[in-house]
Design a protein around this motif. Structure first.
Motif, PDB file in Angstrom:
ATOM      1  N   ALA A   1       0.899  -1.260   0.027  1.00 19.65           N
ATOM      2  CA  ALA A   1      -0.039  -0.010   0.094  1.00 19.65           C
ATOM      3  C   ALA A   1       0.770   1.310  -0.025  1.00 19.65           C
ATOM      4  N   GLY A   2       1.902   1.299   0.719  1.00 20.49           N
ATOM      5  CA  GLY A   2       2.796   2.490   0.558  1.00 20.49           C
ATOM      6  C   GLY A   2       3.617   2.740  -0.673  1.00 20.49           C
ATOM      7  N   ASP A   3       3.881   1.629  -1.656  1.00 20.90           N
ATOM      8  CA  ASP A   3       4.322   1.949  -2.832  1.00 20.90           C
ATOM      9  C   ASP A   3       3.025   2.759  -3.819  1.00 20.90           C
ATOM     10  N   ILE A   4       2.031   2.024  -3.462  1.00 20.44           N
ATOM     11  CA  ILE A   4       0.749   2.717  -4.335  1.00 20.44           C
ATOM     12  C   ILE A   4       0.516   4.028  -3.997  1.00 20.44           C
ATOM     13  N   ARG A   5       0.633   4.493  -2.514  1.00 19.61           N
ATOM     14  CA  ARG A   5       0.110   5.751  -2.303  1.00 19.61           C
ATOM     15  C   ARG A   5       1.518   6.584  -2.872  1.00 19.61           C
ATOM     16  N   ASP A   6       2.938   6.277  -2.697  1.00 22.15           N
ATOM     17  CA  ASP A   6       3.866   7.095  -3.384  1.00 22.15           C
ATOM     18  C   ASP A   6       3.468   7.324  -4.662  1.00 22.15           C
TER      19      ASP A   6
ATOM     20  N   ASN B   1     -10.482   8.868  -5.982  1.00 20.61           N
ATOM     21  CA  ASN B   1     -11.289   7.906  -6.280  1.00 20.61           C
ATOM     22  C   ASN B   1     -10.783   6.460  -6.653  1.00 20.61           C
ATOM     23  N   ALA B   2      -9.447   6.557  -7.553  1.00 21.09           N
ATOM     24  CA  ALA B   2      -8.912   5.419  -8.110  1.00 21.09           C
ATOM     25  C   ALA B   2      -8.009   4.768  -6.869  1.00 21.09           C
ATOM     26  N   LEU B   3      -7.295   5.839  -6.264  1.00 18.40           N
ATOM     27  CA  LEU B   3      -6.636   5.140  -5.088  1.00 18.40           C
ATOM     28  C   LEU B   3      -7.480   4.645  -3.972  1.00 18.40           C
ATOM     29  N   ALA B   4      -8.237   5.110  -3.777  1.00 18.59           N
ATOM     30  CA  ALA B   4      -9.338   4.595  -2.662  1.00 18.59           C
ATOM     31  C   ALA B   4      -9.689   3.098  -3.258  1.00 18.59           C
ATOM     32  N   SER B   5     -10.020   2.905  -4.373  1.00 16.98           N
ATOM     33  CA  SER B   5     -10.438   1.568  -4.887  1.00 16.98           C
ATOM     34  C   SER B   5      -9.353   0.790  -4.846  1.00 16.98           C
ATOM     35  N   ILE B   6      -8.245   1.062  -5.346  1.00 17.15           N
ATOM     36  CA  ILE B   6      -7.066   0.235  -5.219  1.00 17.15           C
ATOM     37  C   ILE B   6      -6.691  -0.328  -3.961  1.00 17.15           C
TER      38      ILE B   6
ATOM     39  N   ASP C   1      -8.555  -0.344  -1.291  1.00 20.08           N
ATOM     40  CA  ASP C   1      -9.690  -1.311  -0.935  1.00 20.08           C
ATOM     41  C   ASP C   1      -9.527  -2.583  -1.503  1.00 20.08           C
ATOM     42  N   SER C   2      -9.412  -2.805  -2.784  1.00 15.90           N
ATOM     43  CA  SER C   2      -9.161  -4.046  -3.402  1.00 15.90           C
ATOM     44  C   SER C   2      -7.960  -4.588  -3.025  1.00 15.90           C
ATOM     45  N   LEU C   3      -6.886  -4.006  -2.583  1.00 16.07           N
ATOM     46  CA  LEU C   3      -5.690  -4.662  -2.324  1.00 16.07           C
ATOM     47  C   LEU C   3      -5.956  -5.483  -0.788  1.00 16.07           C
ATOM     48  N   SER C   4      -6.586  -4.573   0.112  1.00 23.46           N
ATOM     49  CA  SER C   4      -6.834  -4.860   1.623  1.00 23.46           C
ATOM     50  C   SER C   4      -7.828  -5.802   1.364  1.00 23.46           C
ATOM     51  N   ALA C   5      -8.852  -6.158   0.748  1.00 20.96           N
ATOM     52  CA  ALA C   5      -9.734  -7.164   0.535  1.00 20.96           C
ATOM     53  C   ALA C   5      -9.146  -8.405   0.150  1.00 20.96           C
ATOM     54  N   SER C   6      -7.944  -8.256  -1.037  1.00 20.60           N
ATOM     55  CA  SER C   6      -7.653  -9.545  -1.416  1.00 20.60           C
ATOM     56  C   SER C   6      -6.242 -10.097  -0.563  1.00 20.60           C
TER      57      SER C   6
END
Length: 235
Positions: free
Chosen positions: A70-75, A200-205, A207-212
């Motif tokens: 998640a940190g990589d994605i936020r960066d 919105n894209a970041l929030a969705s990604i 969420d998907s990362l956490s769910a999976s």
């Protein structure tokens, strides 16, 4: 096409598409035989992918597909926000914006054809066309090179949320609004619409990362996001 380029593009597409999942071991002999190249161009391809941050060498003889956290994605999205809001605002000031009106209509039509793989593939192709139009409108090689780096990773990250139908429809409409704003020459709206889309894209990604319960890395992707690469596309 050179053997090294063939190996690079083959592995790049497979990593971005998820065919080669995070953590997959890329054995030189096996991959070279599978792609149909010798081990020397295969090693060249792996070196390029390592520079991109898409693979990592965990030992002298073992290379694996890099994991994402998640940190990589936020960066990545922090950089993306800065680049894409600037790009949208700059494109809205370009003298020739006719292509964006055409793209806005195409996005409106795409929102009605997302029910199958073919429709989603056309949508992602439309995004690539949108990116090309942005690059042409901005006409800034340095900005384009930075965006190209980000897009390489986004192709892979984006697929974490591709099974969310509601998000796909929202994303199409967000792209339509951005294209309409650029086409009408409204730089403030184009930048704001881009900001909303990326939020919105970041929030969705995430969420998907956490769910999976996706695997976590040692941040290898962040280093790769700073390298120049030849990938493409956006989320």
């Amino acid at each position: 096409m050179r053997a090294g380029e063939l190996a690079y593009l083959t592995l790049l597409e497979e990593i971005q598409s998820g065919s080669l999942a995070a953590g997959t071991v890329l054995a030189e002999v096996e991959q070279a035989e599978r792609i149909g190249v010798s081990r020397t161009p295969l090693r060249e391809a792996l070196r390029r992918l390592a520079a991109d941050g898409l693979v990592e060498q965990v030992s002298p003889r073992v290379t694996v597909v890099a994991r994402i956290d998640a940190g990589d994605i936020r960066d990545l999205f922090a950089l993306r926000r800065a680049l894409e809001e600037t790009t949208a605002r700059t494109a809205a000031a370009a003298s020739d914006r006719a292509e964006f009106a055409v793209l806005a209509a195409a996005f409106a039509a795409a929102a009605r054809t997302l029910d199958d793989d073919a429709g989603r593939a056309r949508y992602y192709a439309l995004i690539a066309r949108f990116d090309e139009a942005l690059d042409a409108a901005v006409g800034n090689d340095y900005l384009t090179a930075a965006l190209r780096t980000v897009r390489t990773h986004l192709v892979r990250v984006r697929r974490m949320a591709r099974d969310n139908p509601a998000r796909l429809v929202a994303s199409v409409n967000e792209h339509r609004l951005i294209a309409e704003a650029i086409g009408s020459g409204d730089g403030d709206l184009a930048a704001h619409a881009t900001h909303v889309h990326l939020h919105n894209a970041l929030a969705s990604i995430l969420d998907s990362l956490s769910a999976s319960d996706a695997p976590v890395s040692s941040r290898s992707g962040s280093a790769g996001a700073r390298s120049t690469t030849e990938g493409k596309a956006r989320a």
